[in-house]
Design a protein around this motif. Structure first.
Motif, PDB file in Angstrom:
ATOM      1  N   ILE A  83       0.850  -1.187   0.000  1.00  0.00           N
ATOM      2  CA  ILE A  83       0.000   0.000   0.000  1.00  0.00           C
ATOM      3  C   ILE A  83       0.887   1.238   0.000  1.00  0.00           C
ATOM      4  CG2 ILE A  83      -1.852   1.234   1.153  1.00  0.00           C
ATOM      5  CD1 ILE A  83      -2.693  -1.532   0.216  1.00  0.00           C
ATOM      6  N   ALA A  84       0.674   2.136  -0.961  1.00  0.00           N
ATOM      7  CA  ALA A  84       1.462   3.368  -1.005  1.00  0.00           C
ATOM      8  C   ALA A  84       1.123   4.216   0.222  1.00  0.00           C
ATOM      9  CB  ALA A  84       1.153   4.146  -2.285  1.00  0.00           C
ATOM     10  N   PRO A  85       2.089   4.510   1.088  1.00  0.00           N
ATOM     11  CA  PRO A  85       1.786   5.193   2.349  1.00  0.00           C
ATOM     12  C   PRO A  85       1.213   6.591   2.182  1.00  0.00           C
ATOM     13  CG  PRO A  85       4.166   5.048   1.994  1.00  0.00           C
ATOM     14  CD  PRO A  85       3.514   4.199   0.948  1.00  0.00           C
ATOM     15  N   GLU A  86       1.613   7.297   1.124  1.00  0.00           N
ATOM     16  CA  GLU A  86       1.162   8.679   0.964  1.00  0.00           C
ATOM     17  C   GLU A  86      -0.245   8.774   0.367  1.00  0.00           C
ATOM     18  OE1 GLU A  86       3.298   7.350  -2.716  1.00  0.00           O
ATOM     19  OE2 GLU A  86       3.630   7.242  -0.546  1.00  0.00           O
ATOM     20  N   THR A  87      -0.692   7.747  -0.356  1.00  0.00           N
ATOM     21  CA  THR A  87      -2.006   7.790  -1.008  1.00  0.00           C
ATOM     22  C   THR A  87      -2.968   6.703  -0.519  1.00  0.00           C
ATOM     23  OG1 THR A  87      -1.309   6.335  -2.822  1.00  0.00           O
ATOM     24  CG2 THR A  87      -0.965   8.718  -3.111  1.00  0.00           C
ATOM     25  N   GLY A  88      -2.437   5.637   0.086  1.00  0.00           N
ATOM     26  CA  GLY A  88      -3.275   4.521   0.486  1.00  0.00           C
ATOM     27  C   GLY A  88      -3.699   3.644  -0.672  1.00  0.00           C
ATOM     28  N   ILE A  89      -3.145   3.888  -1.862  1.00  0.00           N
ATOM     29  CA  ILE A  89      -3.517   3.120  -3.058  1.00  0.00           C
ATOM     30  C   ILE A  89      -2.735   1.805  -3.108  1.00  0.00           C
ATOM     31  CG2 ILE A  89      -3.471   3.101  -5.591  1.00  0.00           C
ATOM     32  CD1 ILE A  89      -3.882   6.123  -5.520  1.00  0.00           C
ATOM     33  N   PRO A  90      -3.410   0.670  -3.304  1.00  0.00           N
ATOM     34  CA  PRO A  90      -2.703  -0.594  -3.445  1.00  0.00           C
ATOM     35  C   PRO A  90      -1.817  -0.582  -4.693  1.00  0.00           C
ATOM     36  CG  PRO A  90      -5.066  -0.937  -3.117  1.00  0.00           C
ATOM     37  CD  PRO A  90      -4.875   0.513  -3.395  1.00  0.00           C
ATOM     38  N   VAL A  91      -0.621  -1.110  -4.579  1.00  0.00           N
ATOM     39  CA  VAL A  91       0.261  -1.211  -5.739  1.00  0.00           C
ATOM     40  C   VAL A  91      -0.381  -2.161  -6.745  1.00  0.00           C
ATOM     41  CG1 VAL A  91       2.521  -1.998  -6.542  1.00  0.00           C
ATOM     42  CG2 VAL A  91       2.328  -0.703  -4.401  1.00  0.00           C
ATOM     43  N   HIS A  92      -0.597  -1.683  -7.971  1.00  0.00           N
ATOM     44  CA  HIS A  92      -1.262  -2.504  -8.973  1.00  0.00           C
ATOM     45  C   HIS A  92      -0.900  -2.035 -10.367  1.00  0.00           C
ATOM     46  CE1 HIS A  92      -3.916   1.005  -8.649  1.00  0.00           C
ATOM     47  NE2 HIS A  92      -4.344   0.730  -9.874  1.00  0.00           N
ATOM     48  N   ASP A  93      -1.088  -2.935 -11.335  1.00  0.00           N
ATOM     49  CA  ASP A  93      -0.899  -2.615 -12.746  1.00  0.00           C
ATOM     50  C   ASP A  93      -2.135  -1.852 -13.212  1.00  0.00           C
ATOM     51  OD1 ASP A  93      -1.005  -2.761 -15.610  1.00  0.00           O
ATOM     52  OD2 ASP A  93       0.437  -4.407 -15.557  1.00  0.00           O
ATOM     53  N   GLU A  94      -1.956  -0.664 -13.732  1.00  0.00           N
ATOM     54  CA  GLU A  94      -3.101   0.161 -14.111  1.00  0.00           C
ATOM     55  C   GLU A  94      -3.842  -0.375 -15.333  1.00  0.00           C
ATOM     56  OE1 GLU A  94      -2.029   4.239 -14.455  1.00  0.00           O
ATOM     57  OE2 GLU A  94      -1.442   4.430 -12.344  1.00  0.00           O
ATOM     58  N   ALA A  95      -3.241  -1.305 -16.047  1.00  0.00           N
ATOM     59  CA  ALA A  95      -3.903  -1.887 -17.219  1.00  0.00           C
ATOM     60  C   ALA A  95      -4.728  -3.113 -16.860  1.00  0.00           C
ATOM     61  CB  ALA A  95      -2.876  -2.254 -18.286  1.00  0.00           C
ATOM     62  N   THR A  96      -4.288  -3.861 -15.832  1.00  0.00           N
ATOM     63  CA  THR A  96      -4.954  -5.118 -15.481  1.00  0.00           C
ATOM     64  C   THR A  96      -5.555  -5.114 -14.080  1.00  0.00           C
ATOM     65  OG1 THR A  96      -2.940  -6.107 -14.570  1.00  0.00           O
ATOM     66  CG2 THR A  96      -3.319  -6.366 -16.946  1.00  0.00           C
ATOM     67  N   GLU A 117      -4.013  -5.965 -11.511  1.00  0.00           N
ATOM     68  CA  GLU A 117      -3.348  -6.994 -10.719  1.00  0.00           C
ATOM     69  C   GLU A 117      -2.348  -6.314  -9.786  1.00  0.00           C
ATOM     70  OE1 GLU A 117      -1.344 -11.413 -11.339  1.00  0.00           O
ATOM     71  OE2 GLU A 117      -1.197  -9.928 -12.947  1.00  0.00           O
ATOM     72  N   THR A 118      -2.346  -6.730  -8.525  1.00  0.00           N
ATOM     73  CA  THR A 118      -1.468  -6.125  -7.531  1.00  0.00           C
ATOM     74  C   THR A 118      -0.060  -6.712  -7.635  1.00  0.00           C
ATOM     75  OG1 THR A 118      -1.926  -7.756  -5.808  1.00  0.00           O
ATOM     76  CG2 THR A 118      -3.463  -5.884  -6.012  1.00  0.00           C
ATOM     77  N   VAL A 165      -7.533  -5.906  -7.665  1.00  0.00           N
ATOM     78  CA  VAL A 165      -8.386  -4.980  -6.917  1.00  0.00           C
ATOM     79  C   VAL A 165      -9.382  -4.344  -7.874  1.00  0.00           C
ATOM     80  CG1 VAL A 165      -6.863  -4.448  -4.984  1.00  0.00           C
ATOM     81  CG2 VAL A 165      -6.537  -3.245  -7.142  1.00  0.00           C
ATOM     82  N   ALA A 166     -10.573  -4.055  -7.360  1.00  0.00           N
ATOM     83  CA  ALA A 166     -11.629  -3.480  -8.197  1.00  0.00           C
ATOM     84  C   ALA A 166     -12.477  -2.531  -7.363  1.00  0.00           C
ATOM     85  CB  ALA A 166     -12.508  -4.582  -8.793  1.00  0.00           C
ATOM     86  N   GLY A 167     -12.933  -1.463  -7.999  1.00  0.00           N
ATOM     87  CA  GLY A 167     -13.828  -0.524  -7.338  1.00  0.00           C
ATOM     88  C   GLY A 167     -13.107   0.492  -6.485  1.00  0.00           C
TER      89      GLY A 167
END
Length: 330
Positions: free
Chosen positions: A269-282, A284-285, A292-294
């Motif tokens: 999890i990116a500490p500054e944004t809380g966004i899970p690390v994932h491929d923006e095309a798929t 997939e984390t 992740v979805a939604g």
């Protein structure tokens, strides 16, 4: 052994299920409550800001009586989608843990039904679409756990003739203030901003602004709640501390995704944004096979992803899962 297990049967989880069904990929959807439980927990008279076509799934048309759908119409629509497409949803089954399978590639999903029965489901991959409505943004002040304090608003009727302090300045706070004033509650609004949010629904903003201008409700802007007591709220205002008498407190300060569940799966999890690390095309984390979805994709900024743009993630996720299936079979 399913190819995919979707955790969460909100609109975005159902959208992924629709796309997997379209690709004939065996999967299951596990939901700890009822389908679209977040919408069910919305205020009973709520009207969506989106037009119906922006909420549609699986090319099933969403017909509404007016230009914007109501909460009741949305629940009816998503039940229709599940029924018509025969989506494999298991309701009232809470996922307790997910672990990587030992004997076979994939994951073991441990869950518990409403009756207490424990189940184990195997899936090649997992899609986490758990939403955010179970995680309110806490004020972090003394008294927040008192029984007359709630982070959810459903209906105005219980507050008739009561003194209610509403904390917040967005749509939920504005709509609650309007509803409560109309049924005869004494409303006090506390908001840390200088005015109500400029993102309030266009048909709501004139009503709340009128109440504020006419001083029909008490408003304290640039203020914050310092403590909640049994019969009053201590508010820090620009003019100094103030004790506001009340019978009920609605802390409508928003919600955030539960990243702790993802972290237990090994998702970074990116500490500054809380966004899970994932491929923006798929989507997939960093953990292969975990998607992740939604709104969970949005991190701390829960308002960045709604049903209308969250559902667009579904084809990308389904294509990625289909590619995994194809690669394994070949």
């Amino acid at each position: 052994m399913f190819e995919a297990c979707i955790i969460g049967a909100g609109p975005c989880g159902l959208a992924v299920s629709v796309e997997l069904k379209r690709r004939s990929i065996p999967h299951v959807v596990i939901e700890k409550s009822c389908i679209v439980s977040t919408i069910y927990r919305f205020p009973t008279q709520m009207v969506f800001n989106s037009t119906p076509e922006r909420l549609e799934l699986g090319e099933i048309p969403f017909y509404t009586e007016r230009a914007k759908p109501t909460r009741m119409e949305a629940m009816t629509y998503y039940r229709t989608v599940v029924e018509r497409l025969q989506l494999p949803v298991r309701q009232y089954e809470e996922v307790i843990s997910v672990e990587r399978g030992r004997e076979l590639q994939g994951f073991r999903i441990h869950s518990r039904t409403l009756s207490g029965r424990t189940l184990e489901t195997m899936a090649s991959c997992v899609v986490v679409a758990t939403g955010y409505f179970d995680q309110p943004n806490m004020l972090g002040v003394p008294g927040e756990d008192l029984p007359h304090v709630s982070h959810y608003y459903r209906d105005a009727h219980p507050y008739y003739g009561q003194r209610v302090v509403i904390i917040g300045g967005t749509n939920s706070a504005a709509e609650a203030a309007i509803d409560l004033h109309r049924i005869g509650a004494q409303v006090t609004l506390v908001h840390r901003g200088a005015a109500m949010s400029d993102k309030i629904k266009p048909w709501v903003k004139p009503d709340i602004q009128s109440l504020i201008d006419k001083q029909a409700i008490d408003c304290h802007f640039r203020s914050r709640v310092a403590a909640i007591c049994a019969d009053h709220v201590r508010v820090e205002t620009p003019g100094g501390p103030l004790d506001v008498p009340c019978d009920h407190v609605l802390a409508l300060t928003g919600y955030h995704p539960d990243t702790s569940f993802l972290e237990k799966l090994g998702v970074q999890i990116a500490p500054e944004t809380g966004i899970p690390v994932h491929d923006e095309a798929t989507y997939e984390t960093n953990v292969p096979g975990i998607y992740v979805a939604g709104v969970v994709v949005s991190g701390f900024d829960a308002n960045r992803i709604f049903i209308e743009n969250g559902r667009l993630q579904a084809p990308c996720i389904a294509d990625a899962i289909a590619s995994r299936v194809g690669a394994r079979v070949s």
